[in-house]
Design a protein around this motif. Structure first.
Motif, PDB file in Angstrom:
ATOM      1  N   ARG A   1       0.832  -1.216   0.000  1.00 13.30           N
ATOM      2  CA  ARG A   1       0.000   0.000   0.000  1.00 13.30           C
ATOM      3  C   ARG A   1       0.865   1.263   0.000  1.00 13.30           C
ATOM      4  NH1 ARG A   1      -3.062  -2.727   4.198  1.00 13.30           N
ATOM      5  NH2 ARG A   1      -4.949  -3.680   3.341  1.00 13.30           N
ATOM      6  N   LYS A   2       1.955   1.225   0.757  1.00 12.90           N
ATOM      7  CA  LYS A   2       2.855   2.382   0.808  1.00 12.90           C
ATOM      8  C   LYS A   2       3.481   2.621  -0.564  1.00 12.90           C
ATOM      9  CE  LYS A   2       6.873   4.173   3.385  1.00 12.90           C
ATOM     10  NZ  LYS A   2       7.823   4.325   2.269  1.00 12.90           N
ATOM     11  N   ASN A   3       4.005   1.555  -1.169  1.00 17.66           N
ATOM     12  CA  ASN A   3       4.580   1.680  -2.520  1.00 17.66           C
ATOM     13  C   ASN A   3       3.556   2.216  -3.497  1.00 17.66           C
ATOM     14  OD1 ASN A   3       6.952   0.595  -1.554  1.00 17.66           O
ATOM     15  ND2 ASN A   3       6.600  -1.449  -2.382  1.00 17.66           N
ATOM     16  N   LEU A   4       2.346   1.683  -3.430  1.00 22.09           N
ATOM     17  CA  LEU A   4       1.286   2.078  -4.356  1.00 22.09           C
ATOM     18  C   LEU A   4       0.973   3.566  -4.227  1.00 22.09           C
ATOM     19  CD1 LEU A   4      -0.842   1.227  -6.457  1.00 22.09           C
ATOM     20  CD2 LEU A   4      -2.377   0.675  -4.550  1.00 22.09           C
ATOM     21  N   ALA A   5       0.852   4.048  -2.997  1.00 22.31           N
ATOM     22  CA  ALA A   5       0.530   5.468  -2.783  1.00 22.31           C
ATOM     23  C   ALA A   5       1.648   6.364  -3.309  1.00 22.31           C
ATOM     24  CB  ALA A   5       0.295   5.724  -1.301  1.00 22.31           C
ATOM     25  N   GLU A   6       2.912   6.010  -3.014  1.00 22.75           N
ATOM     26  CA  GLU A   6       4.035   6.851  -3.433  1.00 22.75           C
ATOM     27  C   GLU A   6       4.239   6.807  -4.942  1.00 22.75           C
ATOM     28  OE1 GLU A   6       7.294   5.431  -1.128  1.00 22.75           O
ATOM     29  OE2 GLU A   6       6.654   6.464   0.716  1.00 22.75           O
ATOM     30  N   MET A   7       4.149   5.629  -5.545  1.00 19.92           N
ATOM     31  CA  MET A   7       4.328   5.519  -6.990  1.00 19.92           C
ATOM     32  C   MET A   7       3.169   6.147  -7.757  1.00 19.92           C
ATOM     33  SD  MET A   7       7.210   4.208  -7.951  1.00 19.92           S
ATOM     34  CE  MET A   7       6.975   3.436  -9.556  1.00 19.92           C
ATOM     35  N   THR A   8       1.963   6.093  -7.193  1.00 19.13           N
ATOM     36  CA  THR A   8       0.822   6.757  -7.824  1.00 19.13           C
ATOM     37  C   THR A   8       1.045   8.262  -7.870  1.00 19.13           C
ATOM     38  OG1 THR A   8      -0.718   5.018  -7.102  1.00 19.13           O
ATOM     39  CG2 THR A   8      -1.670   7.148  -7.690  1.00 19.13           C
ATOM     40  N   ALA A   9       1.607   8.809  -6.800  1.00 17.87           N
ATOM     41  CA  ALA A   9       1.910  10.249  -6.769  1.00 17.87           C
ATOM     42  C   ALA A   9       2.980  10.601  -7.803  1.00 17.87           C
ATOM     43  CB  ALA A   9       2.369  10.654  -5.371  1.00 17.87           C
ATOM     44  N   ILE A  10       4.013   9.761  -7.922  1.00 15.44           N
ATOM     45  CA  ILE A  10       5.092  10.029  -8.879  1.00 15.44           C
ATOM     46  C   ILE A  10       4.582   9.939 -10.313  1.00 15.44           C
ATOM     47  CG2 ILE A  10       7.284   9.153  -9.782  1.00 15.44           C
ATOM     48  CD1 ILE A  10       8.002   8.317  -6.939  1.00 15.44           C
TER      49      ILE A  10
ATOM     50  N   ALA B   1      -0.764  -5.260 -14.754  1.00 16.43           N
ATOM     51  CA  ALA B   1       0.264  -4.211 -14.806  1.00 16.43           C
ATOM     52  C   ALA B   1       0.022  -3.151 -13.742  1.00 16.43           C
ATOM     53  CB  ALA B   1       0.283  -3.574 -16.191  1.00 16.43           C
ATOM     54  N   GLU B   2      -1.224  -2.998 -13.315  1.00 15.08           N
ATOM     55  CA  GLU B   2      -1.536  -2.019 -12.272  1.00 15.08           C
ATOM     56  C   GLU B   2      -0.755  -2.315 -10.997  1.00 15.08           C
ATOM     57  OE1 GLU B   2      -3.514   0.658 -12.510  1.00 15.08           O
ATOM     58  OE2 GLU B   2      -3.962   0.260 -14.627  1.00 15.08           O
ATOM     59  N   GLU B   3      -0.429  -3.588 -10.759  1.00 15.62           N
ATOM     60  CA  GLU B   3       0.272  -3.970  -9.543  1.00 15.62           C
ATOM     61  C   GLU B   3       1.717  -3.493  -9.509  1.00 15.62           C
ATOM     62  OE1 GLU B   3      -2.285  -8.083  -8.742  1.00 15.62           O
ATOM     63  OE2 GLU B   3      -0.136  -8.185  -9.204  1.00 15.62           O
ATOM     64  N   LEU B   4       2.236  -3.088 -10.667  1.00 20.35           N
ATOM     65  CA  LEU B   4       3.629  -2.616 -10.701  1.00 20.35           C
ATOM     66  C   LEU B   4       3.848  -1.431  -9.761  1.00 20.35           C
ATOM     67  CD1 LEU B   4       4.403  -2.896 -14.516  1.00 20.35           C
ATOM     68  CD2 LEU B   4       5.514  -4.180 -12.675  1.00 20.35           C
ATOM     69  N   LEU B   5       2.817  -0.608  -9.594  1.00 21.64           N
ATOM     70  CA  LEU B   5       2.965   0.563  -8.722  1.00 21.64           C
ATOM     71  C   LEU B   5       3.084   0.171  -7.258  1.00 21.64           C
ATOM     72  CD1 LEU B   5       0.557   3.232 -10.269  1.00 21.64           C
ATOM     73  CD2 LEU B   5       2.912   2.645 -10.871  1.00 21.64           C
ATOM     74  N   GLY B   6       2.629  -1.038  -6.899  1.00 22.07           N
ATOM     75  CA  GLY B   6       2.775  -1.513  -5.537  1.00 22.07           C
ATOM     76  C   GLY B   6       3.958  -2.433  -5.356  1.00 22.07           C
TER      77      GLY B   6
ATOM     78  N   TRP C   1      11.511   4.856 -15.804  1.00 17.18           N
ATOM     79  CA  TRP C   1      10.328   4.984 -14.959  1.00 17.18           C
ATOM     80  C   TRP C   1      10.489   6.261 -14.134  1.00 17.18           C
ATOM     81  CZ3 TRP C   1       8.918  -0.492 -12.610  1.00 17.18           C
ATOM     82  CH2 TRP C   1       8.466  -1.300 -13.644  1.00 17.18           C
ATOM     83  N   PRO C   2       9.389   6.885 -13.716  1.00 16.92           N
ATOM     84  CA  PRO C   2       9.496   8.202 -13.053  1.00 16.92           C
ATOM     85  C   PRO C   2      10.193   8.174 -11.698  1.00 16.92           C
ATOM     86  CG  PRO C   2       7.236   7.390 -13.012  1.00 16.92           C
ATOM     87  CD  PRO C   2       7.991   6.483 -13.924  1.00 16.92           C
ATOM     88  N   ASN C   3      10.291   7.001 -11.074  1.00 15.22           N
ATOM     89  CA  ASN C   3      10.974   6.876  -9.786  1.00 15.22           C
ATOM     90  C   ASN C   3      12.474   6.661  -9.919  1.00 15.22           C
ATOM     91  OD1 ASN C   3      10.082   4.256 -10.911  1.00 15.22           O
ATOM     92  ND2 ASN C   3      11.283   3.418  -9.236  1.00 15.22           N
ATOM     93  N   SER C   4      12.950   6.433 -11.139  1.00 15.85           N
ATOM     94  CA  SER C   4      14.339   6.008 -11.345  1.00 15.85           C
ATOM     95  C   SER C   4      15.337   7.140 -11.123  1.00 15.85           C
ATOM     96  CB  SER C   4      14.501   5.422 -12.749  1.00 15.85           C
ATOM     97  OG  SER C   4      14.293   6.415 -13.737  1.00 15.85           O
ATOM     98  N   LYS C   5      16.586   6.738 -10.862  1.00 19.62           N
ATOM     99  CA  LYS C   5      17.691   7.671 -10.654  1.00 19.62           C
ATOM    100  C   LYS C   5      18.876   7.210 -11.484  1.00 19.62           C
ATOM    101  CE  LYS C   5      15.412   9.726  -7.249  1.00 19.62           C
ATOM    102  NZ  LYS C   5      14.871  11.099  -7.373  1.00 19.62           N
ATOM    103  N   CYS C   6      19.600   8.166 -12.063  1.00 27.35           N
ATOM    104  CA  CYS C   6      20.739   7.812 -12.911  1.00 27.35           C
ATOM    105  C   CYS C   6      21.868   8.828 -12.715  1.00 27.35           C
ATOM    106  CB  CYS C   6      20.305   7.767 -14.383  1.00 27.35           C
ATOM    107  SG  CYS C   6      21.606   7.275 -15.525  1.00 27.35           S
ATOM    108  N   SER C   7      23.022   8.347 -12.242  1.00 26.74           N
ATOM    109  CA  SER C   7      24.187   9.213 -12.079  1.00 26.74           C
ATOM    110  C   SER C   7      25.416   8.348 -11.804  1.00 26.74           C
ATOM    111  CB  SER C   7      23.980  10.210 -10.935  1.00 26.74           C
ATOM    112  OG  SER C   7      23.890   9.547  -9.692  1.00 26.74           O
ATOM    113  N   VAL C   8      26.567   8.983 -11.598  1.00 23.35           N
ATOM    114  CA  VAL C   8      27.807   8.239 -11.406  1.00 23.35           C
ATOM    115  C   VAL C   8      27.751   7.397 -10.127  1.00 23.35           C
ATOM    116  CG1 VAL C   8      28.988  10.098 -10.172  1.00 23.35           C
ATOM    117  CG2 VAL C   8      30.319   8.418 -11.456  1.00 23.35           C
ATOM    118  N   MET C   9      27.041   7.868  -9.119  1.00 25.92           N
ATOM    119  CA  MET C   9      26.752   7.083  -7.912  1.00 25.92           C
ATOM    120  C   MET C   9      25.649   7.803  -7.153  1.00 25.92           C
ATOM    121  SD  MET C   9      30.069   7.813  -5.423  1.00 25.92           S
ATOM    122  CE  MET C   9      31.273   7.326  -6.649  1.00 25.92           C
ATOM    123  N   GLY C  10      25.135   7.178  -6.090  1.00 21.13           N
ATOM    124  CA  GLY C  10      24.076   7.795  -5.306  1.00 21.13           C
ATOM    125  C   GLY C  10      24.530   9.093  -4.654  1.00 21.13           C
TER     126      GLY C  10
END
Length: 553
Positions: free
Chosen positions: A42-51, A302-307, A453-462
């Motif tokens: 549920r937490k993942n779903l709420a946050e990914m839905t917002a993103i 596929a809807e479950e991917l957001l969770g 995907w909108p949650n993704s991050k890309c750089s030389v390191m975190g």
């Protein structure tokens, strides 16, 4: 209306929604371990839905074609808007995969989308809207040209351009000339460019029809000249009006630049469709037989991917749960499942098309790199396209791993990716850091398509790691001497400022704005977008073979 697979309209139609058939019954369906009723889900779903909501808001911004005043002025002149032209050009109900819609987003010296609407339907359609060409326009157009060349796609260009934005001439002039070279190369390879000129096209905008295989100009509306009337008067003293200098009738009857004279814009679009139908374009390779049969949709929604996937890239998840929601029947045959556990490699089908998939379940160890190298070689040998699902922080570091040959086996993996002949697609579904980006087919390794995907991050390191490393380097430079309190505070402030900068620059929207990917996509649309890209890939030859190159055995 054309279906736009990268834009937010209602619910996307699926390409195949028929009952399953037993074409892949020998492969066991993945048994999902996701509890859709858990607090974590549920937490993942709420946050990914917002993103994803933020993504769709940005995509809606990219649909804008100007202020209401500008649009009304354009329509009153008898001209259609760019997206309307695309709708009328494409076949009815044709899907339309818009590419790089967020190019230039949040950049002060660029327009959202780079003043170019570009994508793939039944034809590839780059459309330069009215206005000058800025540096984002050039970079986006060059990327579309690359996609067209690699995938053997004809290009229909609908232009009305004032040429280069002179305030950015240093960034536009040098790179912009390459677009004409691209057209010449495509023409030599039998990949035609059809250009429809709707309005005034000056300077560089005039070379586009000049380099095209087919040119259509709209009567009393289209004009093409290297220099407009003011420039001609200043340079030569000659006085001329725009129509006489470079109008559609003159170019159709006198110069021969135009091949077809259209009565109006609708007639011009009909002529473009007529040219496409007359050149008899066919795929060089037939799609696999399963594509034309009834295709089994995924067992899991596929809807479950957001969770399934957390919004925080620091939280791990099983990439198999993602694969199960994008492949036919949620069935895949895993290769070496008991070896190199942080790299998942498997064979599957997406919309009936066979594909080899590599996905991350943690950092890359020597065994993971070896496994991936072997799998790439097998897919290349069997001419099977590859899909990379990136969620990777990099290769494992430390004394033990250096001694085990992590550099050697990482080099073998890079060699395999670099020399692989079969087409590949990359989707960044989580983290994409450092050498992990390279080892999973990042932009510099030229995948046919790359999406985020909108949650993704890309750089030389975190951000935390990078700012922490820089802080350690700073403190080591003191050679053990105590740091004064005021310098300590400055160091901490600099560390935090650097962390925030890396956080911003690793964001999916930041990287997409700078065209590191071909678009930020809703995770739920991944399967259909991949299906369309795979179909496009079959416009060209898919021919693998043995890998060649130096390997440190």
């Amino acid at each position: 209306m054309a279906e736009n697979l990268s834009q937010p309209p209602e619910k996307l139609k699926r390409l195949h929604m028929m009952e399953p058939r037993d074409h892949f019954v020998s492969v066991e369906r993945w048994r999902s371990k996701v509890n859709t009723k858990s607090e974590e889900y549920r937490k993942n779903l709420a946050e990914m839905t917002a993103i994803t909501g933020f993504l769709h808001d940005r995509l809606r911004e990219s649909l804008s074609q100007g202020s209401e005043r500008a649009i009304q002025k354009h329509l009153k002149s008898g001209q259609l808007l760019a997206r309307d032209r695309i709708e009328l050009l494409l076949d009815e109900d044709s899907p339309f995969l818009e590419l790089l819609p967020l190019a230039g987003w949040n950049q002060k010296d660029a327009t959202l989308g780079g003043s170019v609407v570009a994508g793939i339907g039944l034809v590839c359609v780059p459309t330069i809207k009215g206005g000058s060409v800025n540096h984002v326009s050039v970079e986006k157009s060059r990327r579309i040209a690359e996609i067209a060349l690699e995938n053997n796609l004809p290009v229909i260009g609908m232009i009305q351009s004032g040429g280069a934005d002179l305030t950015q001439q240093s960034r536009v002039f040098h790179a912009g000339g390459g677009s004409f070279r691209d057209m010449a190369i495509r023409s030599k390879r039998g990949i035609p460019t059809i250009t429809v000129v709707f309005g005034s096209s000056t300077a560089g905008g005039a070379y586009t029809p000049g380099m095209s295989d087919y040119v259509i100009m709209v009567k009393n509306q289209a004009q093409v000249f290297l220099g407009g009337p003011p420039l001609v008067k200043m340079a030569t003293g000659e006085v001329s009006d725009a129509e006489t200098l470079g109008g559609a009738e003159m170019h159709s009857k006198v110069s021969g630049v135009s091949d077809f004279l259209a009565r109006d814009e609708l007639h011009a679009l009909d002529l473009a469709r007529g040219v496409m139908s007359s050149i008899h374009r066919k795929k060089r390779m037939s799609l696999p037989a399963a594509y034309w049969s009834i295709v089994e949709k995924p067992f899991y929604s596929a809807e479950e991917l957001l969770g399934v996937v957390p919004s925080n890239v620091k939280i791990p998840f099983d990439i198999r749960e993602v694969i199960a929601r994008i492949v036919d029947g949620s069935r895949f045959s895993e290769f070496k499942p008991l070896y190199g556990h942080t790299m998942v490699t498997c064979f599957a089908r997406i919309h009936g098309i066979p594909i080899g998939i590599l996905g991350n379940n943690g950092v890359l160890f020597t065994e993971s790199a070896q496994k991936a190298t072997q799998f790439i070689s097998l897919c290349n040998q069997s001419s099977i396209p590859l899909l990379y699902l990136q969620n990777i922080t990099g290769f494992m570091v430390g004394k033990q791993y250096e001694r085990s040959g992590i550099i050697k086996y990482g080099a073998q993996l890079i060699n395999a990716i670099s020399n692989c002949n079969v087409p590949s697609i990359t989707v960044i579904v989580g983290a994409s850091y450092g050498a992990g980006n390279y080892g999973m087919n990042g932009r510099s390794y030229r995948p046919r398509f790359l999406f985020s995907w909108p949650n993704s991050k890309c750089s030389v390191m975190g951000p935390d790691q990078l700012s922490g490393v820089m802080d350690i380097v700073l403190r080591q430079s003191t050679q053990g001497r105590e740091i004064p309190k005021e310098l300590e505070e400055m160091a901490n402030q600099r560390k935090e400022k650097l962390r925030q900068k890396i956080e911003e620059e690793s964001d999916a929207f930041y990287t997409s704005s700078r065209m590191i990917d071909d678009g930020v996509i809703d995770p739920r649309d991944t399967r259909d977008i991949l299906g369309m890209c795979l179909s496009v890939i079959y416009n060209g030859d898919i021919c693998g073979g043995d890998l060649r190159g130096i390997s440190r055995l």
